[in-house]
Design a protein around this motif. Structure first.
Motif, PDB file in Angstrom:
ATOM      1  N   GLY A   1       5.565   1.622 -15.050  1.00 37.78           N
ATOM      2  CA  GLY A   1       5.111   0.489 -15.335  1.00 37.78           C
ATOM      3  C   GLY A   1       5.998  -1.087 -15.179  1.00 37.78           C
TER       4      GLY A   1
ATOM      5  N   GLU B   1       0.840  -1.166  -0.110  1.00 35.94           N
ATOM      6  CA  GLU B   1      -0.086   0.017   0.169  1.00 35.94           C
ATOM      7  C   GLU B   1       0.942   1.345  -0.126  1.00 35.94           C
ATOM      8  OE1 GLU B   1      -3.058   2.289  -0.269  1.00 35.94           O
ATOM      9  OE2 GLU B   1      -3.233  -0.049  -0.425  1.00 35.94           O
TER      10      GLU B   1
ATOM     11  N   LEU C   1       3.540  -5.702  -8.624  1.00 33.98           N
ATOM     12  CA  LEU C   1       3.223  -4.151  -8.754  1.00 33.98           C
ATOM     13  C   LEU C   1       4.000  -3.707  -9.955  1.00 33.98           C
ATOM     14  CD1 LEU C   1       3.159  -2.810  -5.297  1.00 33.98           C
ATOM     15  CD2 LEU C   1       1.236  -3.239  -6.457  1.00 33.98           C
TER      16      LEU C   1
ATOM     17  N   GLY D   1       3.381   5.784  -6.082  1.00 31.02           N
ATOM     18  CA  GLY D   1       2.676   5.828  -7.590  1.00 31.02           C
ATOM     19  C   GLY D   1       2.900   4.414  -8.218  1.00 31.02           C
ATOM     20  N   ALA D   2       3.254   3.400  -7.483  1.00 37.24           N
ATOM     21  CA  ALA D   2       2.957   1.976  -7.991  1.00 37.24           C
ATOM     22  C   ALA D   2       1.680   1.487  -8.355  1.00 37.24           C
ATOM     23  CB  ALA D   2       3.789   1.074  -6.929  1.00 37.24           C
ATOM     24  N   ARG D   3       1.232   0.602  -9.372  1.00 33.48           N
ATOM     25  CA  ARG D   3       0.099   0.254  -9.509  1.00 33.48           C
ATOM     26  C   ARG D   3       0.186  -1.319  -9.706  1.00 33.48           C
ATOM     27  NH1 ARG D   3      -0.336  -0.588 -15.132  1.00 33.48           N
ATOM     28  NH2 ARG D   3       1.470   0.104 -16.228  1.00 33.48           N
ATOM     29  N   ASP D   4      -1.251  -1.763  -9.286  1.00 34.66           N
ATOM     30  CA  ASP D   4      -1.286  -3.385  -9.425  1.00 34.66           C
ATOM     31  C   ASP D   4      -1.190  -3.750 -10.840  1.00 34.66           C
ATOM     32  OD1 ASP D   4      -1.842  -4.420  -6.518  1.00 34.66           O
ATOM     33  OD2 ASP D   4      -2.946  -2.319  -6.783  1.00 34.66           O
TER      34      ASP D   4
ATOM     35  N   ARG E   1       2.083   1.825  -3.373  1.00 34.58           N
ATOM     36  CA  ARG E   1       0.809   2.254  -4.340  1.00 34.58           C
ATOM     37  C   ARG E   1       0.764   3.814  -4.035  1.00 34.58           C
ATOM     38  NH1 ARG E   1      -1.975  -2.286  -2.103  1.00 34.58           N
ATOM     39  NH2 ARG E   1      -1.759  -3.995  -3.732  1.00 34.58           N
ATOM     40  N   GLU E   2       0.963   4.409  -2.846  1.00 41.51           N
ATOM     41  CA  GLU E   2       0.884   5.768  -2.384  1.00 41.51           C
ATOM     42  C   GLU E   2       2.214   6.515  -3.075  1.00 41.51           C
ATOM     43  OE1 GLU E   2       0.813   5.785   1.785  1.00 41.51           O
ATOM     44  OE2 GLU E   2      -1.056   5.014   1.913  1.00 41.51           O
TER      45      GLU E   2
END
Length: 243
Positions: free
Chosen positions: A107, A80, A102, A86-89, A83-84
């Motif tokens: 990307g 989490e 991630l 800037g990463a994404r699943d 993600r905060e």
């Protein structure tokens, strides 16, 4: 010789470098539009530098080397936080697995790992899985080249800095052979020491199944090679004015 760098191609080196610096708690060395460098301490003396050179467009070659971050009991919390930053699943076809996949701010896939005994003392970067044709052969090759030694791990052959600290270099059986002409988006760099002779080392690399490449990248202070499985790496000059 010693393993010094992880080279990670980036369209925006500063943006990607700052993401990984925040993710791993590294220390900035260079922050320029064309190159961002940040240092991961291993044991107070040994280190790995993450170097992000600028490339004109996002890499499209399959990843043969990637980052596994230590998650353990804090896996969900760490994912989490990333993600905060800037990463994404990502769904790369991993299916039901205990780790979290991630993508970084450009990307590039990486994993946040579940609890594993082998990762207890690695620090935030748990492992560097590298796809190879023959883990045993390439294990011998990379042990000779880097001075890293065999260590308990989760793959067919695992190497680690001789201090017993820092990330694991996990040599994994490749899902497919290296594609000719497809440069790895992430690669390893080895630094010569003062007593090392580059020509003698080149001859030994070739004897062990690797080869020197001669890319048209201009006048560079380092030399470019492939391991026996075709994975690129650079041989950097010994510390001094040329390095």
């Amino acid at each position: 010789m010693f393993l010094e760098n992880l080279g990670i191609d980036a369209v925006d080196p500063i943006r990607v470098g700052r993401f990984w610096e925040a993710a791993l708690g590294t220390t900035v060395l260079t922050a320029e539009p064309d190159i961002y460098e940040t240092r991961l301490d291993i044991d107070g003396e040994a280190y790995l530098d993450l170097c992000f050179p600028r490339v004109p467009q996002p890499p499209t070659a399959p990843l043969r080397l990637h980052f596994d971050l230590r998650g353990g009991e804090r896996q969900l919390e760490i994912a989490e936080r990333l993600r905060e930053l800037g990463a994404r699943d990502l769904d790369i076809g991993q299916g039901q697995v205990p780790w979290i996949v991630l993508g970084d701010v450009e990307g590039t896939p990486f994993c946040v790992m579940e609890d594993r005994e082998a990762y207890r003392d690695t620090g935030p970067l748990a492992a560097l899985p590298l796809d190879v044709a023959d883990p045993r052969r390439e294990g011998d090759f990379w042990t000779w080249l880097t001075g890293w030694v065999d260590a308990p791990g989760t793959g067919p052959r695992t190497l680690r800095h001789p201090s017993g600290r820092g990330p694991l270099l996990a040599l994994c059986e490749e899902p497919e052979p290296k594609r000719p002409g497809a440069k790895n988006p992430i690669h390893l760099d080895v630094r010569l020491e003062a007593e090392d002779d580059a020509d003698e080392i080149t001859a030994e690399i070739e004897r062990r199944g690797g080869r020197e490449l001669h890319p048209d990248w201009g006048d560079l202070p380092w030399r470019v090679y492939q391991d026996p499985s075709g994975n690129e790496f650079c041989l950097l000059p010994a510390p001094g004015p040329a390095s």
